[in-house]
Structures are given as C-alpha cells and as structure tokens.
Design a protein around this motif. Structure first.
Motif, PDB file in Angstrom:
ATOM      1  N   GLU A   6     108.164  66.075  75.603  1.00 34.60           N
ATOM      2  CA  GLU A   6     106.952  66.096  76.563  1.00 34.60           C
ATOM      3  C   GLU A   6     106.763  64.710  77.137  1.00 34.60           C
ATOM      4  OE1 GLU A   6     104.011  68.247  78.550  1.00 34.60           O
ATOM      5  OE2 GLU A   6     105.610  69.074  77.420  1.00 34.60           O
ATOM      6  N   LYS A   7     106.556  64.662  78.415  1.00 34.13           N
ATOM      7  CA  LYS A   7     106.279  63.277  79.158  1.00 34.13           C
ATOM      8  C   LYS A   7     104.790  63.179  78.606  1.00 34.13           C
ATOM      9  CE  LYS A   7     109.096  63.451  83.031  1.00 34.13           C
ATOM     10  NZ  LYS A   7     109.218  63.382  84.451  1.00 34.13           N
ATOM     11  N   PRO A   8     104.500  61.702  78.363  1.00 34.91           N
ATOM     12  CA  PRO A   8     103.124  61.322  78.201  1.00 34.91           C
ATOM     13  C   PRO A   8     102.352  61.484  79.264  1.00 34.91           C
ATOM     14  CG  PRO A   8     104.629  59.258  78.258  1.00 34.91           C
ATOM     15  CD  PRO A   8     105.449  60.533  78.370  1.00 34.91           C
ATOM     16  N   LEU A   9     101.081  61.703  79.077  1.00 30.25           N
ATOM     17  CA  LEU A   9     100.306  61.936  80.155  1.00 30.25           C
ATOM     18  C   LEU A   9      99.543  60.502  80.606  1.00 30.25           C
ATOM     19  CD1 LEU A   9      98.753  64.137  81.894  1.00 30.25           C
ATOM     20  CD2 LEU A   9      97.013  64.249  80.050  1.00 30.25           C
ATOM     21  N   MET A  10      99.276  60.404  81.931  1.00 29.06           N
ATOM     22  CA  MET A  10      98.447  59.577  82.264  1.00 29.06           C
ATOM     23  C   MET A  10      97.204  60.036  83.012  1.00 29.06           C
ATOM     24  SD  MET A  10      99.232  56.542  85.252  1.00 29.06           S
ATOM     25  CE  MET A  10     100.389  55.711  84.052  1.00 29.06           C
ATOM     26  N   VAL A  11      96.000  59.682  82.691  1.00 31.40           N
ATOM     27  CA  VAL A  11      94.844  60.213  83.486  1.00 31.40           C
ATOM     28  C   VAL A  11      94.270  58.984  84.534  1.00 31.40           C
ATOM     29  CG1 VAL A  11      92.488  61.164  83.025  1.00 31.40           C
ATOM     30  CG2 VAL A  11      94.267  61.800  81.492  1.00 31.40           C
ATOM     31  N   VAL A  12      94.269  59.430  85.720  1.00 29.16           N
ATOM     32  CA  VAL A  12      93.462  58.748  86.489  1.00 29.16           C
ATOM     33  C   VAL A  12      92.180  59.127  87.012  1.00 29.16           C
ATOM     34  CG1 VAL A  12      93.558  57.533  88.810  1.00 29.16           C
ATOM     35  CG2 VAL A  12      95.617  57.841  87.208  1.00 29.16           C
ATOM     36  N   GLY A  13      90.984  58.373  86.626  1.00 30.82           N
ATOM     37  CA  GLY A  13      89.624  58.703  87.056  1.00 30.82           C
ATOM     38  C   GLY A  13      89.454  58.364  88.506  1.00 30.82           C
ATOM     39  N   LEU A  14      89.102  59.174  89.467  1.00 30.56           N
ATOM     40  CA  LEU A  14      88.846  58.978  90.878  1.00 30.56           C
ATOM     41  C   LEU A  14      87.593  59.291  91.395  1.00 30.56           C
ATOM     42  CD1 LEU A  14      90.859  58.153  93.125  1.00 30.56           C
ATOM     43  CD2 LEU A  14      91.034  60.487  93.552  1.00 30.56           C
ATOM     44  N   ASP A  15      86.708  58.459  92.076  1.00 31.20           N
ATOM     45  CA  ASP A  15      85.414  58.743  92.833  1.00 31.20           C
ATOM     46  C   ASP A  15      86.069  58.532  94.339  1.00 31.20           C
ATOM     47  OD1 ASP A  15      85.273  55.916  93.009  1.00 31.20           O
ATOM     48  OD2 ASP A  15      83.879  55.936  91.651  1.00 31.20           O
ATOM     49  N   GLU A  16      84.861  58.222  94.839  1.00 31.05           N
ATOM     50  CA  GLU A  16      84.807  58.132  96.311  1.00 31.05           C
ATOM     51  C   GLU A  16      85.196  56.883  96.983  1.00 31.05           C
ATOM     52  OE1 GLU A  16      80.766  58.769  95.398  1.00 31.05           O
ATOM     53  OE2 GLU A  16      82.304  59.825  94.873  1.00 31.05           O
ATOM     54  N   SER A  17      85.226  55.740  96.040  1.00 28.90           N
ATOM     55  CA  SER A  17      85.059  54.548  96.419  1.00 28.90           C
ATOM     56  C   SER A  17      86.527  53.932  96.961  1.00 28.90           C
ATOM     57  CB  SER A  17      84.711  53.465  95.169  1.00 28.90           C
ATOM     58  OG  SER A  17      85.664  53.663  93.973  1.00 28.90           O
ATOM     59  N   GLU A  18      86.682  52.750  97.564  1.00 32.08           N
ATOM     60  CA  GLU A  18      87.520  52.320  97.988  1.00 32.08           C
ATOM     61  C   GLU A  18      88.118  51.646  96.717  1.00 32.08           C
ATOM     62  OE1 GLU A  18      87.628  47.763 100.145  1.00 32.08           O
ATOM     63  OE2 GLU A  18      86.440  49.527 101.212  1.00 32.08           O
ATOM     64  N   LEU A 110      85.877  61.554  81.311  1.00 34.06           N
ATOM     65  CA  LEU A 110      87.113  60.769  81.306  1.00 34.06           C
ATOM     66  C   LEU A 110      87.651  60.606  79.981  1.00 34.06           C
ATOM     67  CD1 LEU A 110      86.838  58.062  84.225  1.00 34.06           C
ATOM     68  CD2 LEU A 110      88.334  60.267  84.256  1.00 34.06           C
ATOM     69  N   CYS A 111      86.432  60.313  78.939  1.00 35.75           N
ATOM     70  CA  CYS A 111      86.819  60.181  77.614  1.00 35.75           C
ATOM     71  C   CYS A 111      87.071  61.546  77.063  1.00 35.75           C
ATOM     72  CB  CYS A 111      85.579  59.385  76.811  1.00 35.75           C
ATOM     73  SG  CYS A 111      85.578  57.718  77.192  1.00 35.75           S
ATOM     74  N   GLU A 112      86.383  62.395  77.337  1.00 31.54           N
ATOM     75  CA  GLU A 112      86.892  63.770  76.874  1.00 31.54           C
ATOM     76  C   GLU A 112      87.984  64.370  77.240  1.00 31.54           C
ATOM     77  OE1 GLU A 112      83.132  66.335  78.197  1.00 31.54           O
ATOM     78  OE2 GLU A 112      81.893  65.087  76.790  1.00 31.54           O
ATOM     79  N   ALA A 113      88.523  64.093  78.651  1.00 32.96           N
ATOM     80  CA  ALA A 113      89.806  64.560  79.146  1.00 32.96           C
ATOM     81  C   ALA A 113      90.944  63.776  78.449  1.00 32.96           C
ATOM     82  CB  ALA A 113      89.672  64.235  80.742  1.00 32.96           C
ATOM     83  N   VAL A 114      90.702  62.558  77.869  1.00 26.95           N
ATOM     84  CA  VAL A 114      91.840  61.806  77.314  1.00 26.95           C
ATOM     85  C   VAL A 114      91.903  62.593  75.938  1.00 26.95           C
ATOM     86  CG1 VAL A 114      92.025  59.809  75.895  1.00 26.95           C
ATOM     87  CG2 VAL A 114      91.543  59.519  78.370  1.00 26.95           C
ATOM     88  N   ASP A 115      90.899  63.015  75.318  1.00 24.28           N
ATOM     89  CA  ASP A 115      91.020  63.787  74.021  1.00 24.28           C
ATOM     90  C   ASP A 115      91.641  64.950  74.358  1.00 24.28           C
ATOM     91  OD1 ASP A 115      89.940  61.752  72.776  1.00 24.28           O
ATOM     92  OD2 ASP A 115      87.949  62.319  72.557  1.00 24.28           O
ATOM     93  N   LYS A 116      91.111  65.975  75.182  1.00 22.59           N
ATOM     94  CA  LYS A 116      91.577  67.133  75.562  1.00 22.59           C
ATOM     95  C   LYS A 116      93.033  67.316  75.643  1.00 22.59           C
ATOM     96  CE  LYS A 116      90.757  71.145  78.444  1.00 22.59           C
ATOM     97  NZ  LYS A 116      90.060  71.366  79.880  1.00 22.59           N
ATOM     98  N   HIS A 117      93.217  66.350  76.279  1.00 22.28           N
ATOM     99  CA  HIS A 117      95.090  66.542  76.956  1.00 22.28           C
ATOM    100  C   HIS A 117      95.803  65.451  76.189  1.00 22.28           C
ATOM    101  CE1 HIS A 117      94.048  68.824  80.399  1.00 22.28           C
ATOM    102  NE2 HIS A 117      92.927  68.312  80.573  1.00 22.28           N
ATOM    103  N   HIS A 118      95.307  64.867  75.258  1.00 18.54           N
ATOM    104  CA  HIS A 118      96.142  63.761  74.463  1.00 18.54           C
ATOM    105  C   HIS A 118      96.735  62.758  75.370  1.00 18.54           C
ATOM    106  CE1 HIS A 118      95.134  66.439  71.030  1.00 18.54           C
ATOM    107  NE2 HIS A 118      95.664  67.487  71.841  1.00 18.54           N
ATOM    108  N   ALA A 119      96.032  62.206  76.201  1.00 21.34           N
ATOM    109  CA  ALA A 119      96.329  61.208  77.175  1.00 21.34           C
ATOM    110  C   ALA A 119      96.990  59.931  76.338  1.00 21.34           C
ATOM    111  CB  ALA A 119      95.534  60.981  78.392  1.00 21.34           C
ATOM    112  N   SER A 120      98.113  59.436  77.032  1.00 21.46           N
ATOM    113  CA  SER A 120      98.506  57.934  76.610  1.00 21.46           C
ATOM    114  C   SER A 120      97.816  56.940  77.140  1.00 21.46           C
ATOM    115  CB  SER A 120     100.142  58.243  76.758  1.00 21.46           C
ATOM    116  OG  SER A 120     100.708  59.023  76.079  1.00 21.46           O
ATOM    117  N   LEU A 121      97.467  57.210  78.423  1.00 23.84           N
ATOM    118  CA  LEU A 121      96.794  56.060  79.218  1.00 23.84           C
ATOM    119  C   LEU A 121      95.795  56.726  80.217  1.00 23.84           C
ATOM    120  CD1 LEU A 121      97.216  53.160  80.090  1.00 23.84           C
ATOM    121  CD2 LEU A 121      98.866  53.813  81.704  1.00 23.84           C
ATOM    122  N   LEU A 122      94.606  55.870  80.183  1.00 22.40           N
ATOM    123  CA  LEU A 122      93.479  56.092  80.985  1.00 22.40           C
ATOM    124  C   LEU A 122      93.718  55.149  82.040  1.00 22.40           C
ATOM    125  CD1 LEU A 122      91.072  57.511  82.337  1.00 22.40           C
ATOM    126  CD2 LEU A 122      89.892  56.388  80.660  1.00 22.40           C
TER     127      LEU A 122
END
Length: 162
Positions: A6-18, A110-122
């Motif tokens: 399984e490839k490690p998961l990267m989570v990217v937090g995104l809002d409407e900002s530049e 974002l912190c909950e998603a990291v835990d839920k999906h066992h992310a390697s990088l946020l």
C-alpha cells in the motif's frame, strides 16, 4: 515499493485561499508530477466547510432566515474549491486524487482525517497572519503541526518583492 504494498497517504488541506492553492500546486509539482504515473503517495484533498450557524456567529431574531442563505453560499464555495482542486490535479496528470468535504473546524477535521486514514503526511498552506490575528483566530497550520499524528509540511507562498 514491493508489489501489492500500500502506498503511503498524503492529505492536503485546502480552502479557498490563494496560499492553500499554492500549497496544493507546490505539492503536486514536487511529489506527483515528476513520478507520473507511478506516484509515491495516494492523495486525499480535504476541504473543511464552516457550519452556517458558526459562520453567522450570532443568535437572535432573524437567524432562521439568514442561515439557509449562508449555508447555500458555503456549499457553493466548497463546490468551487473542489472543482478548482480537480482542475489543478488534472493539469498535473494526477487523475486519482480523492476529494472530501467535511463540515467543521479545519484544525479538527484535518487531524481527524489523518488519524482515520492513517496518513503519512499532512500538507497545509500558511496564511502568514501576524501574531495577534493568529492568537485570536487560531492558526490551522500551527494547530496541525502540534496535534496531527503524522509529519506536517507547511507550505509558504513566497512574498513578492517589489
């Protein structure tokens, strides 16, 4: 990487900002585009949408009439953020990114998603607010750096020197 691993998961937090858009583009340019189509990570892009009542910030007469309009606007903004992210990913040949929208405070989401999906990088952007504004509003990147159970990369958009 071994076959079937399984490839490690990267989570990217995104809002409407530049700054947030810059962080996504920067990440794709460095961690995805050079490796196409064999990306070293799976990609999950998360947008945290404010709750309409929280966005209005007050209770009282007339609130019932205002909340549906605010909620519709927040949903519209979330859809635009997701569409823009899809477009950026497609332009960088990243076709299998997963997009999710949650309602709530971005720091917790974002912190909950990291835990839920066992992310390697946020990965999060940085708005560059001053100390007072950051103390009053709270910094998503600062919170995540201290509370996420994975490595956190804060991408800062360079300031343009005139």
């Amino acid at each position: 990487m071994a076959t079937g691993e399984e490839k490690p998961l990267m989570v990217v937090g995104l809002d409407e900002s530049e700054q947030s858009t810059y962080a996504l583009e920067w990440t794709l340019d460095r961690f995805f585009a050079p490796y196409a189509p064999n990306f070293p990570f799976k990609l999950l892009i998360i947008h945290a949408k404010l709750n309409a009542v929280s966005a209005v910030g007050f209770a009282g007469p007339g609130i019932a009439e205002v909340v549906p309009h605010v909620d519709a606007d927040l949903k519209h903004t979330a859809a635009k953020v997701v569409d823009k992210a899809k477009g950026i990913c497609e332009s960088k040949s990243v076709h299998d990114a997963t997009m999710e929208v949650f309602e709530g405070d971005a720091r917790n989401i974002l912190c909950e998603a990291v835990d839920k999906h066992h992310a390697s990088l946020l990965v999060v952007g940085n708005h560059g607010h001053g100390a007072i504004k950051r103390a009053v509003m709270g910094s998503v990147s600062d919170y995540c750096a201290h509370h996420a159970h994975c490595s956190v990369m804060i991408v800062k958009k360079p300031k343009i020197k005139v």
